[in-house]
Design an enzyme around this catalytic site. Sequence first.
Site, PDB file in Angstrom:
ATOM      1  N   HIS A  45      80.350  15.429 -18.158  1.00 40.73           N
ATOM      2  CA  HIS A  45      80.249  13.979 -18.310  1.00 40.73           C
ATOM      3  C   HIS A  45      78.800  13.547 -18.478  1.00 40.73           C
ATOM      4  O   HIS A  45      77.880  14.299 -18.173  1.00 40.73           O
ATOM      5  CB  HIS A  45      80.903  13.232 -17.139  1.00 40.73           C
ATOM      6  CG  HIS A  45      80.453  13.666 -15.781  1.00 40.73           C
ATOM      7  ND1 HIS A  45      81.227  14.447 -14.958  1.00 40.73           N
ATOM      8  CD2 HIS A  45      79.311  13.441 -15.095  1.00 40.73           C
ATOM      9  CE1 HIS A  45      80.590  14.676 -13.824  1.00 40.73           C
ATOM     10  NE2 HIS A  45      79.421  14.077 -13.877  1.00 40.73           N
ATOM     11  N   ARG A  75      73.808   3.733 -16.077  1.00 34.82           N
ATOM     12  CA  ARG A  75      73.976   2.541 -15.250  1.00 34.82           C
ATOM     13  C   ARG A  75      74.253   1.310 -16.100  1.00 34.82           C
ATOM     14  O   ARG A  75      73.679   1.155 -17.183  1.00 34.82           O
ATOM     15  CB  ARG A  75      72.717   2.337 -14.397  1.00 34.82           C
ATOM     16  CG  ARG A  75      72.340   3.550 -13.558  1.00 34.82           C
ATOM     17  CD  ARG A  75      70.946   3.400 -12.964  1.00 34.82           C
ATOM     18  NE  ARG A  75      70.577   4.595 -12.176  1.00 34.82           N
ATOM     19  CZ  ARG A  75      69.908   5.630 -12.658  1.00 34.82           C
ATOM     20  NH1 ARG A  75      69.521   5.636 -13.914  1.00 34.82           N
ATOM     21  NH2 ARG A  75      69.628   6.659 -11.890  1.00 34.82           N
ATOM     22  N   GLU A  91      80.612   8.488 -17.139  1.00 33.77           N
ATOM     23  CA  GLU A  91      80.602   7.977 -15.766  1.00 33.77           C
ATOM     24  C   GLU A  91      79.647   6.791 -15.715  1.00 33.77           C
ATOM     25  O   GLU A  91      78.432   6.933 -15.898  1.00 33.77           O
ATOM     26  CB  GLU A  91      80.158   9.036 -14.761  1.00 33.77           C
ATOM     27  CG  GLU A  91      80.104   8.491 -13.342  1.00 33.77           C
ATOM     28  CD  GLU A  91      79.635   9.503 -12.316  1.00 33.77           C
ATOM     29  OE1 GLU A  91      79.234   9.077 -11.212  1.00 33.77           O
ATOM     30  OE2 GLU A  91      79.661  10.709 -12.610  1.00 33.77           O
ATOM     31  N   ASN A 147      75.312  -0.671  -9.595  1.00 36.12           N
ATOM     32  CA  ASN A 147      74.644  -0.868  -8.311  1.00 36.12           C
ATOM     33  C   ASN A 147      74.687  -2.352  -7.967  1.00 36.12           C
ATOM     34  O   ASN A 147      74.274  -3.194  -8.774  1.00 36.12           O
ATOM     35  CB  ASN A 147      73.187  -0.399  -8.399  1.00 36.12           C
ATOM     36  CG  ASN A 147      73.086   1.097  -8.571  1.00 36.12           C
ATOM     37  OD1 ASN A 147      73.395   1.870  -7.688  1.00 36.12           O
ATOM     38  ND2 ASN A 147      72.649   1.513  -9.763  1.00 36.12           N
ATOM     39  N   HIS A 159      71.630   7.413 -28.628  1.00 35.70           N
ATOM     40  CA  HIS A 159      72.960   6.830 -28.724  1.00 35.70           C
ATOM     41  C   HIS A 159      74.018   7.837 -28.265  1.00 35.70           C
ATOM     42  O   HIS A 159      73.732   9.013 -28.074  1.00 35.70           O
ATOM     43  CB  HIS A 159      73.266   6.395 -30.161  1.00 35.70           C
ATOM     44  CG  HIS A 159      73.246   7.528 -31.146  1.00 35.70           C
ATOM     45  ND1 HIS A 159      72.170   7.787 -31.969  1.00 35.70           N
ATOM     46  CD2 HIS A 159      74.159   8.495 -31.456  1.00 35.70           C
ATOM     47  CE1 HIS A 159      72.420   8.836 -32.729  1.00 35.70           C
ATOM     48  NE2 HIS A 159      73.632   9.282 -32.438  1.00 35.70           N
ATOM     49  N   GLU A 171      77.168   5.471 -32.080  1.00 36.18           N
ATOM     50  CA  GLU A 171      77.348   5.783 -33.492  1.00 36.18           C
ATOM     51  C   GLU A 171      78.816   6.115 -33.725  1.00 36.18           C
ATOM     52  O   GLU A 171      79.378   6.988 -33.043  1.00 36.18           O
ATOM     53  CB  GLU A 171      76.482   6.973 -33.909  1.00 36.18           C
ATOM     54  CG  GLU A 171      76.639   7.349 -35.375  1.00 36.18           C
ATOM     55  CD  GLU A 171      75.802   8.546 -35.793  1.00 36.18           C
ATOM     56  OE1 GLU A 171      75.643   8.763 -37.005  1.00 36.18           O
ATOM     57  OE2 GLU A 171      75.324   9.277 -34.897  1.00 36.18           O
TER      58      GLU A 171
END
Length: 358
Positions: A99, A103, A150, A154, A168, A216
Amino acid sequence: MASTIRPSLSSFRFSGGVASTRYGVSLSPFHLTRRLIFSHLGSNVPQSQAFGLKSSKLLRAESSRAGMPLAGNVVQASTVAAQETALEWVKKDKRRMLHVVYRVGDLDRTIKFYTECLGMKLLRKRDIPEERYTNAFLGYGPEDSHFVIELTYNYGVDKYDIGTGFGHFGIAVEDVAKTVELIKAKGGKVTREPGAVKGGKTVIAFIEDPDGYKFELLERGPTPEPLCQVMLRVGDLDRSINFYEKAFGMELLRTRDNPEYKYTIAMMGYGPEDKSAVLELTYNYGVTDYDKGNGYAQIAIGTDDVYKTAEAVKLFGGKITREPGPLPGINTKITACLDPDGWKTVFVDNIDFYKELE
């Protein structure tokens, strides 16, 4: 890149105004004891030193029989032998990109965009109020067989600096134009209209998600891995290719130089581009350093042995930021490292990863 390490494969905190990840050493004062690290072997020698120790013993024996002093040339030969042993093991290791972690400022908004505009599925969501963060995993198939995203939110942090180093994510779709129209209808931002890639025939388009991360869209036939690329910029392409081949065991799939636009790319991964996720490294002529910001975090890769992986990374010029060993509470073994440009990767024990998913 904090007093406890959270019991999950990857999650993040924002402390003191700086976003951080639990995989880095900076996350916690926790340090593995020698007994804990060495228990993986059942001896007093960590497995992370196995490559060098074996080679060193052999060379010492050869030097003794030949009546030669153990001088610098022998030490150098020992290092070369250790690298050869490590390279052989790395190529045999069962590795897969698991993965990519980054954030976002509004988790629900991002989930809505990814599911409605990009066709992803929300695989799972986890809120940790005592640590003030929430994770969401999204993708095109289950985590045990697909490369997924993932997301980390926060509490109270609504914006991040993406920087200039991250490029990208790539998504393979069967009809780029149709996908772009859908994204426009949902209010999404299109930064490059559908059309052939410069210098090629593949139809592509570029869009931005609500946080400014670029995607993309690549027109392809049906593929088992639609989330197919992560593009990062590097300052020395040959150095990066050498590192990812030897330390990470990736294969150089292809390179493409575009002198008209002054950049070169290298596609690297653990399988063909049309069937697996790959890393796209981009070198812009004359640019050797980039601002990495605090939004993009890392890629996680599966391995059969985090101890040997850490040793191989060290032997081929990488920096270990989290020594190999089990995480408290869940005992999932990981190690974290930086490549020559400072991009972070976390290696996760394959068996432990699947156990945690269960």
